[in-house]
Design a protein around this motif. Sequence first.
Motif, short mmCIF file in Angstrom:
data_model
loop_
_atom_site.label_atom_id
_atom_site.label_comp_id
_atom_site.label_asym_id
_atom_site.label_seq_id
_atom_site.Cartn_x
_atom_site.Cartn_y
_atom_site.Cartn_z
N ARG A 1 0.85 -1.18 0.00
CA ARG A 1 0.00 0.00 0.00
C ARG A 1 0.89 1.23 0.00
O ARG A 1 1.62 1.49 0.96
CB ARG A 1 -0.89 -0.03 1.25
N LEU A 2 0.87 1.96 -1.09
CA LEU A 2 1.77 3.11 -1.22
C LEU A 2 0.97 4.38 -1.44
O LEU A 2 -0.12 4.35 -2.02
CB LEU A 2 2.72 2.89 -2.41
N SER A 3 1.55 5.49 -1.01
CA SER A 3 0.90 6.79 -1.24
C SER A 3 0.94 7.10 -2.73
O SER A 3 1.73 6.51 -3.47
CB SER A 3 1.66 7.87 -0.48
N PRO A 4 0.07 8.01 -3.20
CA PRO A 4 0.12 8.39 -4.62
C PRO A 4 1.53 8.83 -5.03
O PRO A 4 2.01 8.47 -6.10
CB PRO A 4 -0.87 9.55 -4.70
N TRP A 5 2.17 9.62 -4.20
CA TRP A 5 3.50 10.10 -4.52
C TRP A 5 4.47 8.94 -4.71
O TRP A 5 5.17 8.86 -5.73
CB TRP A 5 4.03 11.03 -3.41
N THR A 6 4.51 8.05 -3.73
CA THR A 6 5.45 6.93 -3.81
C THR A 6 5.13 6.06 -5.02
O THR A 6 6.04 5.71 -5.80
CB THR A 6 5.39 6.10 -2.53
N SER A 7 3.85 5.73 -5.20
CA SER A 7 3.47 4.90 -6.35
C SER A 7 3.89 5.58 -7.65
O SER A 7 4.44 4.93 -8.55
CB SER A 7 1.95 4.72 -6.42
N GLY A 8 3.63 6.87 -7.72
CA GLY A 8 3.93 7.62 -8.93
C GLY A 8 5.42 7.61 -9.24
O GLY A 8 5.83 7.35 -10.38
N MET A 9 6.24 7.86 -8.21
CA MET A 9 7.69 7.88 -8.41
C MET A 9 8.19 6.52 -8.87
O MET A 9 9.01 6.41 -9.76
CB MET A 9 8.43 8.25 -7.11
N ILE A 10 7.67 5.47 -8.21
CA ILE A 10 8.11 4.12 -8.57
C ILE A 10 7.71 3.80 -10.01
O ILE A 10 8.54 3.34 -10.80
CB ILE A 10 7.50 3.08 -7.60
N ALA A 11 6.45 4.10 -10.36
CA ALA A 11 5.98 3.74 -11.70
C ALA A 11 6.76 4.49 -12.77
O ALA A 11 7.25 3.91 -13.74
CB ALA A 11 4.49 4.04 -11.82
N ILE A 12 6.92 5.80 -12.57
CA ILE A 12 7.57 6.60 -13.61
C ILE A 12 9.08 6.30 -13.65
O ILE A 12 9.70 6.24 -14.71
CB ILE A 12 7.25 8.10 -13.38
N GLY A 13 9.66 6.06 -12.46
CA GLY A 13 11.08 5.70 -12.40
C GLY A 13 11.35 4.37 -13.08
O GLY A 13 12.29 4.23 -13.87
N LEU A 14 10.49 3.41 -12.80
CA LEU A 14 10.62 2.08 -13.41
C LEU A 14 10.48 2.19 -14.93
O LEU A 14 11.26 1.61 -15.68
CB LEU A 14 9.49 1.21 -12.85
N HIS A 15 9.46 2.94 -15.34
CA HIS A 15 9.19 3.09 -16.77
C HIS A 15 10.41 3.66 -17.49
O HIS A 15 10.89 3.09 -18.48
CB HIS A 15 7.99 4.04 -16.95
N TYR A 16 10.93 4.74 -16.96
CA TYR A 16 12.06 5.37 -17.64
C TYR A 16 13.36 4.61 -17.46
O TYR A 16 14.29 4.73 -18.27
CB TYR A 16 12.18 6.85 -17.24
N SER A 17 13.47 3.80 -16.41
CA SER A 17 14.68 2.99 -16.25
C SER A 17 14.81 2.03 -17.43
O SER A 17 15.92 1.74 -17.88
CB SER A 17 14.66 2.23 -14.92
N ALA A 18 13.68 1.55 -17.94
CA ALA A 18 13.74 0.64 -19.08
C ALA A 18 14.32 1.35 -20.30
O ALA A 18 15.17 0.80 -21.00
CB ALA A 18 12.35 0.10 -19.40
N TYR A 19 13.88 2.59 -20.50
CA TYR A 19 14.42 3.35 -21.64
C TYR A 19 15.88 3.73 -21.43
O TYR A 19 16.70 3.63 -22.34
CB TYR A 19 13.57 4.62 -21.88
N LEU A 20 16.20 4.15 -20.21
CA LEU A 20 17.59 4.55 -19.96
C LEU A 20 18.52 3.35 -20.06
O LEU A 20 19.67 3.48 -20.49
CB LEU A 20 17.71 5.21 -18.58
N SER A 21 18.04 2.16 -19.68
CA SER A 21 18.91 0.99 -19.78
C SER A 21 19.32 0.77 -21.24
O SER A 21 20.45 0.35 -21.51
CB SER A 21 18.22 -0.26 -19.21
N GLU A 22 18.43 1.09 -22.16
CA GLU A 22 18.77 0.95 -23.58
C GLU A 22 19.81 1.99 -24.00
O GLU A 22 20.70 1.71 -24.80
CB GLU A 22 17.52 1.09 -24.45
#
Lengths: 270, 222
Positions: free
Chosen positions: B86-107
């Motif tokens: 159970r995460l706050s909107p802020w934490t969820s948001g940071m994780i989701a967007i960070g995860l998303h862009y980590s995939a692109y940055l890994s490339e």
Amino acid sequence: MDMSAYPLELPADDRPMVRFMNVVKSYGRLVVLDQLNLDIAEGEMVTVIGPSGSGKTTVLRMLMTLETINGGVIYIDGKPLTHMERNGVLVPADERHIRKMRASIGMCFQHFNLFPHMTALQNCMEGPVQVLGLSKAEARARSEELLTLVGMIDKKDQHPSRLSGGQQQRVAIARALAMRPKVMLFDEVTSALDPEVIGEVTNVIRKLVAEHNLTMLMVTHQMGFARDISDRICFFYRGKIEEQGPPAALFGNPQKERTKQFLSAVKEAD
Amino acid sequence: MSFDWKWDFTWEILPRLLAATVNTLIAAGAGYAIAVVLGLVLALAQRTPWKPLTLIVREFVEFIRSTPLVLQIFFVFYVGPQFGIRLSPWTSGMIAIGLHYSAYLSEVYRAGIDAVPRGQWEACRAINLSTRDTYFRVIIPQALPPSIAGMGNYLVGIFKDTPMLSVIGVAELMHAANAIGAENYRFLEPYTLVGLIFLAISLPTAGLVRLFEGWVRRKMGM
Ligand SMILES: Nc1ncnc2c1ncn2[C@@H]1O[C@H](COP(=O)(O)OP(=O)(O)O)[C@@H](O)[C@H]1O
Ligand SMILES: [Mg+2]
């Protein structure tokens, strides 16, 4: 493969610095080296010559453990390099064994391969500090001494992009020597250089031969240079040593037809 | 239809939007920080000799890149609790967007690492550097300058994607503009201002990234 024919360690009375014993190297179905046997004595300078594609570079790369081998064993100073002992027999070496053994070997490459983001001095200090665990001061002293030896001390704070090819290669020699290897490998270290700077690199190698008791294995197309400084010349042809001997004999009186052909072809090209 | 721009309304809502801009920048910055580090982990994980890990990470990166960011944001926020996360909107948001862009940055990192000449790896082996030192002292420093342009693009990208966090109630710029619009039944001014604020930050960023790249290259003597 029956490994029992290979000793775990070479006996004290038959212990060259380098021994290739029945070494095979192939890429897929292409057999590049076929049952190579070659001994190099401590302090000996051996030069490998031969046509392009005959396997000269591969010999050096196997010794530097940049390539794995497909058969046979390489020994360094009597101990297996490509293999290690397990339950009384030799098995292929793991990374740890290779790292330990690799410390005895240094190599200089045709294209220098200096680290572009480090100065000449930092290039030389990198291995001694990170690998040998020397203090910065010790590593600096050692590196500056070697940069002096190769005549590059006044450029020690330059990055490779600011140095000429000849200067970069001299730094690369210093970097390799800073690890205090027992065996030094030179793979066509002058081939990428402009003719007018070749001498500054060959002179460094001459100096090493004259003043240091290093074991060296060199590949070069400069026959005059090879003749001057080598104790022995090995002529490679299609992954085999076609002929070998002291420079005077091999250059002056080659026995094999292929050696004669190769030498006259190089002479014409000169 | 008439075009009536109200300046007094504009001045009235500007402070509130600028305050929300700070949140947007924090969201983009935190998400980017996650992406920069995690992206490197993903890039390196794809180079381990252990094939199953390589495969799993590659599939993961492919999955992230093939599904919409907004779905990933919803997923972390609404589906997470079903797994006891159970995460706050802020934490969820940071994780989701960070995860998303980590995939692109890994490339981006992967391309940068692949561009380092083979001779550099061989020189590392010749002086017997450890794998760790090879990566962190020789390969990654050289992979960095050519990666900076790509990293900069995704910095702007992550910034422009922060409005998606409004869907789970993160109080960033878009969220504020929506609220202002709903309260006042006026959308022209808040949305226009949001657009201008995004423009004012995105445009100079690309130039700054280029300057930074030049500075890094000079600093490294390359
Ligand atoms: N990585 C590789 N993959 C496939 N074939 C290779 C590879 N490296 C070398 N070879 C082949 O091995 C042979 C010997 O190469 P090399 O040792 O570089 O020759 P030399 O240094 O004498 O010119 C050549 O036929 C070359 O094409
Ligand atoms: Mg060669």
